[in-house]
Design a protein around this motif. Sequence first.
Motif, PDB file in Angstrom:
ATOM      1  N   VAL A 140     -20.352  -0.191 -58.795  1.00  0.00           N
ATOM      2  CA  VAL A 140     -19.885   0.624 -57.675  1.00  0.00           C
ATOM      3  C   VAL A 140     -20.399   2.048 -57.864  1.00  0.00           C
ATOM      4  O   VAL A 140     -20.826   2.426 -58.968  1.00  0.00           O
ATOM      5  N   GLN A 141     -20.324   2.861 -56.781  1.00  0.00           N
ATOM      6  CA  GLN A 141     -20.855   4.232 -56.872  1.00  0.00           C
ATOM      7  C   GLN A 141     -19.872   5.233 -56.298  1.00  0.00           C
ATOM      8  O   GLN A 141     -19.268   4.966 -55.250  1.00  0.00           O
ATOM      9  N   GLY A 142     -19.648   6.313 -56.989  1.00  0.00           N
ATOM     10  CA  GLY A 142     -18.964   7.466 -56.410  1.00  0.00           C
ATOM     11  C   GLY A 142     -17.474   7.306 -56.241  1.00  0.00           C
ATOM     12  O   GLY A 142     -16.758   6.968 -57.176  1.00  0.00           O
ATOM     13  N   LEU A 182      -9.580   8.674 -55.947  1.00  0.00           N
ATOM     14  CA  LEU A 182     -10.257   7.376 -56.070  1.00  0.00           C
ATOM     15  C   LEU A 182     -11.217   7.381 -57.247  1.00  0.00           C
ATOM     16  O   LEU A 182     -11.268   6.452 -58.052  1.00  0.00           O
ATOM     17  N   ARG A 183     -11.970   8.479 -57.381  1.00  0.00           N
ATOM     18  CA  ARG A 183     -12.959   8.525 -58.462  1.00  0.00           C
ATOM     19  C   ARG A 183     -12.282   8.500 -59.832  1.00  0.00           C
ATOM     20  O   ARG A 183     -12.729   7.819 -60.754  1.00  0.00           O
ATOM     21  N   GLN A 184     -11.160   9.235 -59.950  1.00  0.00           N
ATOM     22  CA  GLN A 184     -10.460   9.239 -61.240  1.00  0.00           C
ATOM     23  C   GLN A 184      -9.883   7.856 -61.549  1.00  0.00           C
ATOM     24  O   GLN A 184      -9.949   7.384 -62.685  1.00  0.00           O
ATOM     25  N   GLY A 328     -21.516  16.130 -50.529  1.00  0.00           N
ATOM     26  CA  GLY A 328     -21.885  16.099 -51.941  1.00  0.00           C
ATOM     27  C   GLY A 328     -23.374  15.839 -52.101  1.00  0.00           C
ATOM     28  O   GLY A 328     -24.085  16.548 -52.831  1.00  0.00           O
ATOM     29  N   GLY A 329     -23.859  14.827 -51.390  1.00  0.00           N
ATOM     30  CA  GLY A 329     -25.255  14.423 -51.556  1.00  0.00           C
ATOM     31  C   GLY A 329     -26.235  15.523 -51.210  1.00  0.00           C
ATOM     32  O   GLY A 329     -27.258  15.707 -51.881  1.00  0.00           O
ATOM     33  N   LEU A 330     -25.932  16.286 -50.174  1.00  0.00           N
ATOM     34  CA  LEU A 330     -26.877  17.326 -49.770  1.00  0.00           C
ATOM     35  C   LEU A 330     -26.943  18.456 -50.797  1.00  0.00           C
ATOM     36  O   LEU A 330     -27.985  19.087 -50.971  1.00  0.00           O
ATOM     37  N   GLU A 332     -26.980  17.897 -53.834  1.00  0.00           N
ATOM     38  CA  GLU A 332     -27.863  17.336 -54.876  1.00  0.00           C
ATOM     39  C   GLU A 332     -29.303  17.215 -54.386  1.00  0.00           C
ATOM     40  O   GLU A 332     -30.243  17.256 -55.167  1.00  0.00           O
ATOM     41  N   GLU A 333     -29.474  17.075 -53.083  1.00  0.00           N
ATOM     42  CA  GLU A 333     -30.832  16.836 -52.549  1.00  0.00           C
ATOM     43  C   GLU A 333     -31.590  18.111 -52.224  1.00  0.00           C
ATOM     44  O   GLU A 333     -32.799  18.198 -52.395  1.00  0.00           O
ATOM     45  N   ALA A 334     -30.865  19.125 -51.746  1.00  0.00           N
ATOM     46  CA  ALA A 334     -31.540  20.341 -51.289  1.00  0.00           C
ATOM     47  C   ALA A 334     -32.435  20.961 -52.370  1.00  0.00           C
ATOM     48  O   ALA A 334     -33.559  21.373 -52.078  1.00  0.00           O
ATOM     49  N   GLU A 349     -17.694  19.464 -57.015  1.00  0.00           N
ATOM     50  CA  GLU A 349     -17.835  18.667 -58.237  1.00  0.00           C
ATOM     51  C   GLU A 349     -19.248  18.856 -58.794  1.00  0.00           C
ATOM     52  O   GLU A 349     -19.633  18.214 -59.757  1.00  0.00           O
ATOM     53  N   ARG A 350     -20.031  19.718 -58.150  1.00  0.00           N
ATOM     54  CA  ARG A 350     -21.441  19.879 -58.529  1.00  0.00           C
ATOM     55  C   ARG A 350     -21.736  21.339 -58.891  1.00  0.00           C
ATOM     56  O   ARG A 350     -22.631  21.957 -58.320  1.00  0.00           O
ATOM     57  N   PRO A 351     -20.983  21.894 -59.835  1.00  0.00           N
ATOM     58  CA  PRO A 351     -21.193  23.322 -60.143  1.00  0.00           C
ATOM     59  C   PRO A 351     -22.601  23.610 -60.694  1.00  0.00           C
ATOM     60  O   PRO A 351     -23.050  24.753 -60.678  1.00  0.00           O
TER      61      PRO A 351
END
Length: 421
Positions: A140-142, A182-184, A328-330, A332-334, A349-351
């Motif tokens: 599973v992911q994320g 959910l992630r935790q 979240g994804g953007l 990471e992608e930008a 979550e992406r410091p």
Amino acid sequence: MSTVHCCTAAGEIAGNSSVGCGIRTQCASTGSNELPANAGRAGRPGAVDQPVIGIVCGTRPEIIKLAPVYHALRAQGWARVVWVHTGQHADMAEHMLGCFDIVPDLRLTRSGAGIEQFSIECRAQLGQLMAAQPWDMCVVQGDTESAFLGALCAFYRRIPVAHVEAGLRTYNLERPFPEEGLRQMISRITALHFAPTERARDALLREGLRDADILVTGNTVVDAQLWTSDKYGIKREPGASKGPIVVTVHRREHWGGEMQEIFEAVAEVAREHPDRQVRFPVHLNPVVQRAARDILGDVPNVELTAPFDYLEMQRALAGASLVLTDSGGLQEEAPTFGVPVLVLRHETERPECVEAGCAALVGPHREGIVREVRRLLNDELAWRRMQASTNPFGDGRASQRIADVLAAHLVPVPSTEAVAA
Ligand SMILES: CC(=O)N[C@@H]1[C@@H](OP(=O)(O)OP(=O)(O)OC[C@H]2O[C@@H](n3ccc(=O)[nH]c3=O)[C@H](O)[C@@H]2O)O[C@H](CO)[C@@H](O)[C@@H]1O
């Protein structure tokens, strides 16, 4: 990442038949309505000894981040890989599956509109499915409902869970809601944690998870980007400093006042810079659709569109001067295209992207957003300073690392006697 047309994979699970309550196998027509009598563990003739890996997902970002893992596993060829589509994001997901040449082996039916009804039905179908087809691993992911239910049903069936993008935390159960919780919870019942960064790994260690069960792989979203950019020749456009501003907003915790403030900020900035195009692919959720239309519908240089398909989104990033997003994804992608990102959230979550200087956390309030956008549009040096030179979230090889670790766990090592024989 090689492109494997998955009809063959789907074709190995026989026919269009109903298995359990409403689960439909989806594959090239084989005429049969029943799983073949000599079906292997995954309902596939022969290959009874291959490990069976189930991939359970249902939303746009999960498909993007699991597609590289799916293709890496299929390219390695040592496992039977079963892609289960939960239907959580019905329309948006179909586009994404096509972009990555994936035909799900199994599609769950979704009748309930709300997340609660979806959850009940999805859980029942996944439970039936995992009882009928014993898997050796569930991937599973994320942090979505689909990811959580996939992990939970596997846990009950004593099927080990592999969690892609493990360890991201805000430690605020209200933001993002319900994803943080959910992630935790997924982390508590996971056997293999594929952490995208060292920070994610440290978070899992602090929660008492075993070091040996945590692998730092990078984020597979970069794998998907690099594969797509190479295949379609997408790269940073010259003159992007004057390019469009790309906006995406969808998070549940922003619904209501904060989403209104975000859109009002976008309208204010667009009116101040009539020469700057604003491109906003609006999430299909009716709450987002209505607010965007009401506040931004009559701003001449704001283009409200249907959600971009994946290629369109990557091309939009390649030409964008700025990204305003709660995604979240953007975040990471930008950095792959060197586009500065203003994160429309209270926390991320992406410091890593903020620390790398290629993103800024501006919050979901009008004043802060307008101030930061003005600063970057009026100060080219400040804008250039936010141009990422590398992506802090990955190198494009995360899916290969994940497939290698899964092989190490699932492919039996021949005994010395067998080797000697
Ligand atoms: C709390 C949180 O951050 N949770 C995240 C959330 O994902 P998200 O916030 O990234 O969700 P979105 O923004 O919907 O998807 C983004 C992807 O969609 C593409 N895209 C976007 C707009 C469009 O018009 N066309 C597109 O193609 C875009 O390029 C990108 O790849 O759940 C995931 C699953 O568990 C998690 O992994 C992830 O942590």
